[in-house]
Design a protein around this motif. Structure first.
Motif, mmCIF file in Angstrom:
data_model
loop_
_atom_site.group_PDB
_atom_site.id
_atom_site.type_symbol
_atom_site.label_atom_id
_atom_site.label_comp_id
_atom_site.label_asym_id
_atom_site.label_seq_id
_atom_site.Cartn_x
_atom_site.Cartn_y
_atom_site.Cartn_z
ATOM 1 N N ARG A 268 0.835 -1.208 0.000
ATOM 2 C CA ARG A 268 0.000 0.000 0.000
ATOM 3 C C ARG A 268 0.868 1.256 0.000
ATOM 4 O O ARG A 268 0.560 2.234 -0.696
ATOM 5 N N ARG A 269 1.941 1.234 0.752
ATOM 6 C CA ARG A 269 2.841 2.380 0.786
ATOM 7 C C ARG A 269 3.510 2.586 -0.575
ATOM 8 O O ARG A 269 3.632 3.722 -1.044
ATOM 9 N N SER A 270 3.903 1.491 -1.191
ATOM 10 C CA SER A 270 4.527 1.593 -2.520
ATOM 11 C C SER A 270 3.534 2.117 -3.547
ATOM 12 O O SER A 270 3.896 2.897 -4.440
ATOM 13 N N ALA A 271 2.260 1.694 -3.430
ATOM 14 C CA ALA A 271 1.232 2.169 -4.362
ATOM 15 C C ALA A 271 1.018 3.676 -4.207
ATOM 16 O O ALA A 271 0.825 4.392 -5.196
ATOM 17 N N ILE A 272 1.056 4.151 -2.976
ATOM 18 C CA ILE A 272 0.905 5.593 -2.731
ATOM 19 C C ILE A 272 2.074 6.352 -3.347
ATOM 20 O O ILE A 272 1.879 7.384 -3.999
ATOM 21 N N PHE A 273 3.271 5.842 -3.161
ATOM 22 C CA PHE A 273 4.447 6.512 -3.716
ATOM 23 C C PHE A 273 4.388 6.542 -5.242
ATOM 24 O O PHE A 273 4.698 7.565 -5.870
ATOM 25 N N ARG A 274 3.989 5.421 -5.858
ATOM 26 C CA ARG A 274 3.880 5.384 -7.318
ATOM 27 C C ARG A 274 2.843 6.397 -7.808
ATOM 28 O O ARG A 274 3.049 7.074 -8.816
ATOM 29 N N ALA A 275 1.732 6.499 -7.090
ATOM 30 C CA ALA A 275 0.687 7.459 -7.483
ATOM 31 C C ALA A 275 1.188 8.895 -7.364
ATOM 32 O O ALA A 275 0.938 9.730 -8.243
ATOM 33 N N LEU A 276 1.892 9.200 -6.282
ATOM 34 C CA LEU A 276 2.418 10.548 -6.091
ATOM 35 C C LEU A 276 3.486 10.879 -7.127
ATOM 36 O O LEU A 276 3.594 12.028 -7.572
ATOM 37 N N MET A 277 4.265 9.879 -7.523
ATOM 38 C CA MET A 277 5.271 10.087 -8.562
ATOM 39 C C MET A 277 4.607 10.291 -9.920
ATOM 40 O O MET A 277 4.992 11.166 -10.699
ATOM 41 N N ALA A 278 3.599 9.474 -10.212
ATOM 42 C CA ALA A 278 2.956 9.522 -11.528
ATOM 43 C C ALA A 278 2.135 10.779 -11.731
ATOM 44 O O ALA A 278 1.898 11.193 -12.873
#
Length: 217
Positions: free
Chosen positions: A46-56
């Motif tokens: 979940r943390r990685s998904a949040i980071f990917r979303a913030l990056m994208a």
């Protein structure tokens, strides 16, 4: 000799208890350990998904995906120690920068960008990424049209809010006046209005003609 037998029997009993304990508790501990691992993996996902979303969505700050990921940071990165505390503090600073009473100018925009990169950098370090500040700032695909669209949407949104609050008026310019009405047309309109008024008030009857049936045949 008797003492040796007693010691041997006691040692044997301890070994039996240890075997029984390991046999009964071992599977329970294994299952519990597996649950801990799965829970930790789910949190990390979940943390990685949040980071990917913030990056994208670095260049689409108004998109629903960006807003959702940003609002999930204090939940998924909850903690009051170490890196987690730093992440939450950075998130709070970024959020406070968007207070309603702030003035959105060039200096404000640059500060917003710096605070956002601070947050991304802390999250990336926590997740084990080796991004530099320069990479997070520059290595991003940002079509000019997208940036213009977001700026225009912001201007329109703020303008509509001010319009409904009465803080903004729509500018209007008169390009031409209608042609002058001649006196005869004006007199005819006045006469027509008078006749209609008299008819509606019952002062004038409407002429009705009934055709002759013999004539119709």
């Amino acid at each position: 000799m008797a003492n040796a037998v007693v010691v041997a029997n006691w040692t044997f009993k301890i070994a039996d208890v240890a075997i029984i304990f390991a046999t009964l508790i071992g599977p329970i501990l294994a299952v519990q350990a597996q649950k801990w691992l799965e829970k930790g993996r789910a949190i990390n996902d979940r943390r990685s998904a949040i980071f990917r979303a913030l990056m994208a969505t670095r260049t689409a700050r108004l998109s629903p995906g960006h807003v959702e990921a940003l609002n999930a940071v204090p939940v998924e990165f909850y903690g009051d120690k170490g890196k987690l505390k730093q992440i939450n503090n950075a998130w709070k600073s970024y959020l406070d920068h968007h207070a309603p009473d702030t003035i959105a100018n060039e200096a404000w925009s640059q500060k917003r960008e710096d605070l956002y990169i601070d947050l991304l950098l802390l999250i990336s370090e926590y997740l084990g990424y080796d991004f530099s500040r320069s990479q997070l700032t520059r290595d991003v695909y940002n079509p000019q049209a997208h940036g213009e669209l977001e700026n225009e949407q912001t201007i329109i949104r703020k303008g509509i809010v001010k319009l409904f609050k009465g803080e903004l008026a729509i500018p209007m310019a008169v390009t031409e006046f209608p042609a002058t009405v001649d006196e005869a047309t004006f007199d005819n309109q006045a006469a027509l209005a008078k006749l209609l008024t008299e008819w509606l008030e019952g002062q004038r009857a409407v002429k009705v003609e009934i055709p002759n049936e013999d004539a119709a045949k």
